[in-house]
Design a protein around this motif. Structure first.
Motif, PDB file in Angstrom:
ATOM      1  N   PHE A 184       0.836  -1.208   0.000  1.00 17.79           N
ATOM      2  CA  PHE A 184       0.000   0.000   0.000  1.00 17.79           C
ATOM      3  C   PHE A 184       0.869   1.256   0.000  1.00 17.79           C
ATOM      4  CE2 PHE A 184      -3.365  -2.861   1.602  1.00 17.79           C
ATOM      5  CZ  PHE A 184      -4.418  -2.446   0.800  1.00 17.79           C
ATOM      6  N   ALA A 185       1.920   1.264   0.812  1.00 20.95           N
ATOM      7  CA  ALA A 185       2.805   2.433   0.876  1.00 20.95           C
ATOM      8  C   ALA A 185       3.537   2.622  -0.455  1.00 20.95           C
ATOM      9  CB  ALA A 185       3.803   2.274   2.018  1.00 20.95           C
ATOM     10  N   VAL A 186       3.993   1.518  -1.046  1.00 25.20           N
ATOM     11  CA  VAL A 186       4.691   1.600  -2.333  1.00 25.20           C
ATOM     12  C   VAL A 186       3.726   2.056  -3.418  1.00 25.20           C
ATOM     13  CG1 VAL A 186       5.981   0.305  -4.066  1.00 25.20           C
ATOM     14  CG2 VAL A 186       6.336  -0.181  -1.638  1.00 25.20           C
ATOM     15  N   ALA A 187       2.511   1.498  -3.411  1.00 21.38           N
ATOM     16  CA  ALA A 187       1.516   1.881  -4.418  1.00 21.38           C
ATOM     17  C   ALA A 187       1.169   3.357  -4.308  1.00 21.38           C
ATOM     18  CB  ALA A 187       0.256   1.028  -4.258  1.00 21.38           C
ATOM     19  N   LEU A 188       1.075   3.864  -3.086  1.00 26.44           N
ATOM     20  CA  LEU A 188       0.768   5.286  -2.888  1.00 26.44           C
ATOM     21  C   LEU A 188       1.847   6.147  -3.537  1.00 26.44           C
ATOM     22  CD1 LEU A 188      -1.004   7.461  -1.562  1.00 26.44           C
ATOM     23  CD2 LEU A 188       0.411   7.236   0.497  1.00 26.44           C
ATOM     24  N   TRP A 189       3.094   5.758  -3.381  1.00 24.26           N
ATOM     25  CA  TRP A 189       4.203   6.510  -3.978  1.00 24.26           C
ATOM     26  C   TRP A 189       4.122   6.452  -5.510  1.00 24.26           C
ATOM     27  CZ3 TRP A 189       7.816   9.753  -2.156  1.00 24.26           C
ATOM     28  CH2 TRP A 189       8.900  10.057  -2.979  1.00 24.26           C
ATOM     29  N   VAL A 190       3.839   5.275  -6.035  1.00 19.02           N
ATOM     30  CA  VAL A 190       3.776   5.095  -7.491  1.00 19.02           C
ATOM     31  C   VAL A 190       2.603   5.860  -8.091  1.00 19.02           C
ATOM     32  CG1 VAL A 190       3.414   3.385  -9.323  1.00 19.02           C
ATOM     33  CG2 VAL A 190       4.940   2.861  -7.412  1.00 19.02           C
ATOM     34  N   LEU A 191       1.508   5.984  -7.355  1.00 17.25           N
ATOM     35  CA  LEU A 191       0.322   6.687  -7.853  1.00 17.25           C
ATOM     36  C   LEU A 191       0.545   8.200  -7.990  1.00 17.25           C
ATOM     37  CD1 LEU A 191      -2.464   4.803  -5.852  1.00 17.25           C
ATOM     38  CD2 LEU A 191      -2.125   4.764  -8.333  1.00 17.25           C
ATOM     39  N   ARG A 192       1.622   8.699  -7.404  1.00 19.99           N
ATOM     40  CA  ARG A 192       1.992  10.115  -7.504  1.00 19.99           C
ATOM     41  C   ARG A 192       0.824  11.049  -7.163  1.00 19.99           C
ATOM     42  NH1 ARG A 192       5.774  10.384 -13.008  1.00 19.99           N
ATOM     43  NH2 ARG A 192       7.317   8.836 -12.311  1.00 19.99           N
ATOM     44  N   PRO A 193       0.342  10.968  -5.942  1.00 19.46           N
ATOM     45  CA  PRO A 193      -0.763  11.846  -5.555  1.00 19.46           C
ATOM     46  C   PRO A 193      -0.283  13.279  -5.369  1.00 19.46           C
ATOM     47  CG  PRO A 193       0.040  10.663  -3.644  1.00 19.46           C
ATOM     48  CD  PRO A 193       0.802  10.111  -4.825  1.00 19.46           C
ATOM     49  N   ASP A 194      -1.206  14.167  -5.160  1.00 16.18           N
ATOM     50  CA  ASP A 194      -0.873  15.544  -4.804  1.00 16.18           C
ATOM     51  C   ASP A 194      -0.545  15.534  -3.312  1.00 16.18           C
ATOM     52  OD1 ASP A 194      -0.852  18.212  -4.025  1.00 16.18           O
ATOM     53  OD2 ASP A 194      -2.404  18.802  -5.452  1.00 16.18           O
ATOM     54  N   TRP A 195       0.765  15.456  -3.019  1.00 14.63           N
ATOM     55  CA  TRP A 195       1.175  15.335  -1.618  1.00 14.63           C
ATOM     56  C   TRP A 195       0.750  16.540  -0.793  1.00 14.63           C
ATOM     57  CZ3 TRP A 195       2.509  10.662  -0.249  1.00 14.63           C
ATOM     58  CH2 TRP A 195       3.094   9.803  -1.180  1.00 14.63           C
ATOM     59  N   GLY A 196       0.722  17.698  -1.421  1.00 17.71           N
ATOM     60  CA  GLY A 196       0.302  18.907  -0.716  1.00 17.71           C
ATOM     61  C   GLY A 196      -1.161  18.822  -0.287  1.00 17.71           C
ATOM     62  N   GLU A 197      -1.995  18.261  -1.180  1.00 18.92           N
ATOM     63  CA  GLU A 197      -3.411  18.119  -0.848  1.00 18.92           C
ATOM     64  C   GLU A 197      -3.616  17.111   0.280  1.00 18.92           C
ATOM     65  OE1 GLU A 197      -7.646  16.732  -2.911  1.00 18.92           O
ATOM     66  OE2 GLU A 197      -5.845  17.030  -4.143  1.00 18.92           O
ATOM     67  N   LEU A 198      -2.895  15.975   0.206  1.00 23.25           N
ATOM     68  CA  LEU A 198      -3.009  14.977   1.268  1.00 23.25           C
ATOM     69  C   LEU A 198      -2.541  15.541   2.602  1.00 23.25           C
ATOM     70  CD1 LEU A 198      -1.775  11.672  -0.451  1.00 23.25           C
ATOM     71  CD2 LEU A 198      -4.125  12.334   0.105  1.00 23.25           C
ATOM     72  N   ALA A 199      -1.434  16.274   2.575  1.00 31.51           N
ATOM     73  CA  ALA A 199      -0.938  16.883   3.806  1.00 31.51           C
ATOM     74  C   ALA A 199      -1.929  17.899   4.352  1.00 31.51           C
ATOM     75  CB  ALA A 199       0.420  17.553   3.544  1.00 31.51           C
ATOM     76  N   GLY A 200      -2.564  18.659   3.434  1.00 37.05           N
ATOM     77  CA  GLY A 200      -3.565  19.635   3.861  1.00 37.05           C
ATOM     78  C   GLY A 200      -4.756  18.965   4.527  1.00 37.05           C
ATOM     79  N   GLN A 201      -5.197  17.825   3.966  1.00 39.78           N
ATOM     80  CA  GLN A 201      -6.312  17.095   4.577  1.00 39.78           C
ATOM     81  C   GLN A 201      -5.946  16.605   5.975  1.00 39.78           C
ATOM     82  OE1 GLN A 201      -7.311  13.899   1.916  1.00 39.78           O
ATOM     83  NE2 GLN A 201      -8.076  15.251   0.304  1.00 39.78           N
ATOM     84  N   ALA A 202      -4.700  16.131   6.127  1.00 39.60           N
ATOM     85  CA  ALA A 202      -4.280  15.584   7.414  1.00 39.60           C
ATOM     86  C   ALA A 202      -4.037  16.669   8.456  1.00 39.60           C
ATOM     87  CB  ALA A 202      -3.011  14.747   7.221  1.00 39.60           C
ATOM     88  N   LEU A 203      -3.409  17.770   8.031  1.00 41.71           N
ATOM     89  CA  LEU A 203      -3.031  18.816   8.986  1.00 41.71           C
ATOM     90  C   LEU A 203      -4.148  19.814   9.249  1.00 41.71           C
ATOM     91  CD1 LEU A 203       0.608  19.485   7.697  1.00 41.71           C
ATOM     92  CD2 LEU A 203      -0.087  18.140   9.700  1.00 41.71           C
ATOM     93  N   HIS A 204      -5.060  19.939   8.297  1.00 40.36           N
ATOM     94  CA  HIS A 204      -6.189  20.872   8.450  1.00 40.36           C
ATOM     95  C   HIS A 204      -7.491  20.128   8.146  1.00 40.36           C
ATOM     96  CE1 HIS A 204      -3.210  24.091   8.667  1.00 40.36           C
ATOM     97  NE2 HIS A 204      -2.666  23.599   7.554  1.00 40.36           N
ATOM     98  N   PRO A 205      -7.876  19.212   9.018  1.00 38.89           N
ATOM     99  CA  PRO A 205      -9.063  18.380   8.742  1.00 38.89           C
ATOM    100  C   PRO A 205     -10.326  19.207   8.608  1.00 38.89           C
ATOM    101  CG  PRO A 205      -8.370  18.141  11.041  1.00 38.89           C
ATOM    102  CD  PRO A 205      -7.290  18.916  10.341  1.00 38.89           C
ATOM    103  N   SER A 206     -11.124  18.839   7.636  1.00 38.32           N
ATOM    104  CA  SER A 206     -12.401  19.504   7.423  1.00 38.32           C
ATOM    105  C   SER A 206     -13.440  18.461   7.040  1.00 38.32           C
ATOM    106  CB  SER A 206     -12.293  20.565   6.310  1.00 38.32           C
ATOM    107  OG  SER A 206     -11.894  19.965   5.088  1.00 38.32           O
ATOM    108  N   LEU A 207     -14.688  18.798   7.221  1.00 40.53           N
ATOM    109  CA  LEU A 207     -15.781  17.871   6.963  1.00 40.53           C
ATOM    110  C   LEU A 207     -16.220  17.985   5.504  1.00 40.53           C
ATOM    111  CD1 LEU A 207     -17.591  15.872   8.556  1.00 40.53           C
ATOM    112  CD2 LEU A 207     -19.240  17.740   8.779  1.00 40.53           C
ATOM    113  N   PRO A 208     -16.204  16.879   4.738  1.00 43.24           N
ATOM    114  CA  PRO A 208     -16.713  16.936   3.357  1.00 43.24           C
ATOM    115  C   PRO A 208     -18.171  17.395   3.344  1.00 43.24           C
ATOM    116  CG  PRO A 208     -15.499  14.903   3.730  1.00 43.24           C
ATOM    117  CD  PRO A 208     -15.648  15.555   5.069  1.00 43.24           C
ATOM    118  N   GLU A 209     -18.543  18.066   2.286  1.00 43.44           N
ATOM    119  CA  GLU A 209     -19.881  18.662   2.212  1.00 43.44           C
ATOM    120  C   GLU A 209     -20.996  17.633   2.382  1.00 43.44           C
ATOM    121  OE1 GLU A 209     -20.313  20.846  -1.379  1.00 43.44           O
ATOM    122  OE2 GLU A 209     -18.720  22.296  -0.925  1.00 43.44           O
ATOM    123  N   GLN A 210     -20.816  16.440   1.852  1.00 42.62           N
ATOM    124  CA  GLN A 210     -21.891  15.443   1.870  1.00 42.62           C
ATOM    125  C   GLN A 210     -21.945  14.658   3.180  1.00 42.62           C
ATOM    126  OE1 GLN A 210     -19.152  15.379   0.143  1.00 42.62           O
ATOM    127  NE2 GLN A 210     -18.269  13.319  -0.008  1.00 42.62           N
TER     128      GLN A 210
END
Length: 409
Positions: free
Chosen positions: A151-177
């Motif tokens: 899972f950790a290797v796949a996450l790296w290979v998927l090349r996510p927007d690390w800034g967005e993931l970090a923002g979700q983790a460091l500044h948690p917010s409730l999704p609209e739905q």
């Protein structure tokens, strides 16, 4: 290599707490619905389980007795019976979920109904517990569970927007739905799964199985501070993979086949092979943990001989409890109840039992009669007390939130 193998108990215990079938499904579901906005719960849970697992390992190393063996002596039979009743029932429910999870992993590979694998898993678990040495058991399934690093290797290979993931983790917010009650319901499920009651009983009993003494206090702490953070990291990787693959498409995760999909997307068939190996090793290892914990707690409460460090004939009642627990849990899955449903309920009910599980650990860790000069220090007691208050709040909120959200729907 000896030092690496010395960490197997902590790794195996952590897999049972962080990446067993309950956490695999809950982590993916949460990642798909909330992204990493619940990552803070995992951080809080890692600190909490490390705190109390360290106490449990220290108790085993100093007193040469597991936690539950001292609970009755320190708190009395009535208080210990309340602890036993709550922890045993939760562990039995968890055992059923793990048997179902291991069967589902085999179903993914073979396409054969998971129900046909349930008796095989029950029998194999019994034979492993009956015949295999504790050290071999923990090393094999701890190493096999490392396949979940896919899972950790796949996450790296998927090349996510690390800034967005970090923002979700460091500044948690409730999704609209999503509603706030649902958010906190899953927060409790995630927290309860990470601090599953049987973890501390298995960890301290495992320390006695390995004959820990004062000279092994460093080994005990290394098991705690390597194993549990590793489990937490894998759990966060699972949630992050789901956030990257499923959240943008608003896909709801409700099956094990969906849980493994991000590794297939990122790593292809090799990723699928490694992650299935990891899932089976983690869920079957958790099956062994839960079954042994059923035997440990009952035998230690009644003062019976217990453990794999003695010949089975000398601990017949202990092995009988393990066998009966496997049969009851397996028969529950054979009723065709959905293992994922069992998993979800086991997480919430685990949260309810947390105060009864961890209060005795804190009490025993402060008893100089058992611990001598290795009683808790001020910092351990401060954090231990803060977490007890948190555990009580979680336990009181679990059922109302389950009802209010219809189990997170």
């Amino acid at each position: 290599m000896t030092r690496v193998y010395a960490l197997a108990l902590g790794v195996l215990t952590a897999f049972g707490g962080f990446v067993d079938i309950g956490d695999l499904v809950a982590g993916s579901l949460i990642g798909a619905r909330f992204g990493l906005s619940l990552a803070w719960v995992m951080v809080v849970a890692i600190v909490g389980i490390c705190l109390y697992a360290e106490m449990s390992g220290r108790i085993a190393a100093v007193s040469h007795r597991p936690v539950f063996d001292l609970v009755r002596e320190r708190l009395g039979p009535r208080a210990a019976l309340a602890n036993l009743s709550a922890s045993f029932l939760i562990t039995l429910l968890t055992l059923a979920a793990e048997i179902g999870g291991a069967a589902l992993a085999l179903q993914l590979v073979t396409g054969v109904s998971h129900l046909l694998f349930v008796p095989v898993i029950m029998l194999t678990a019994w034979l492993v517990i009956w015949r295999l040495k504790f050290s071999i058991m923990e090393n094999v399934f701890a190493l096999g569970g490392l396949g979940l690093l896919a899972f950790a290797v796949a996450l790296w290979v998927l090349r996510p927007d690390w800034g967005e993931l970090a923002g979700q983790a460091l500044h948690p917010s409730l999704p609209e739905q999503e509603g706030l009650p649902t958010y906190f319901y899953y927060a409790i499920a995630l927290f309860g799964g990470a601090m599953t009651p049987y973890e501390v009983f298995f960890f301290s009993s495992g320390g006695v199985e390995e004959r820990w003494s004062r000279k092994d206090l460093l080994t005990s702490r290394m098991n705690v501070f390597v194993g549990f953070p590793l489990g937490g990291m894998l759990s966060l990787s699972i949630a992050a993979c789901a956030a990257v693959v499923f959240q943008p498409a608003s896909v709801q995760v409700d099956s094990l086949s969906q849980v493994v999909l991000p590794t297939v997307v990122g790593l292809g068939q090799a990723g699928f092979a490694f992650v299935i190996l990891g899932i089976f090793a983690a869920t079957f290892g958790a099956t062994l943990e839960a079954a042994l914990s059923c035997g440990y707690t009952v035998a230690q409460y009644f003062g019976w001989q217990w453990g794999k460090f003695v010949a089975p004939v000398k601990a017949a009642r202990f092995h009988t409890v393990v066998l009966v627990s496997l049969l009851i849990a397996g028969m529950g899955i054979l009723t065709t109840v959905d293992p994922i449903t069992v998993t979800e309920y086991s997480l919430v009910f685990s949260a309810i039992a947390l105060p009864l599980t961890y209060l005795p650990v804190l009490v025993v860790a402060n008893d100089a009669q058992f611990m001598g000069d290795k009683v808790n220090g001020r910092i351990s007691n401060l954090f231990g007390s803060v977490y007890l208050v948190l555990l009580l709040v979680v336990a009181l909120a679990a059922i109302p939130l389950m009802i209010a959200t219809k189990a997170g729907e």
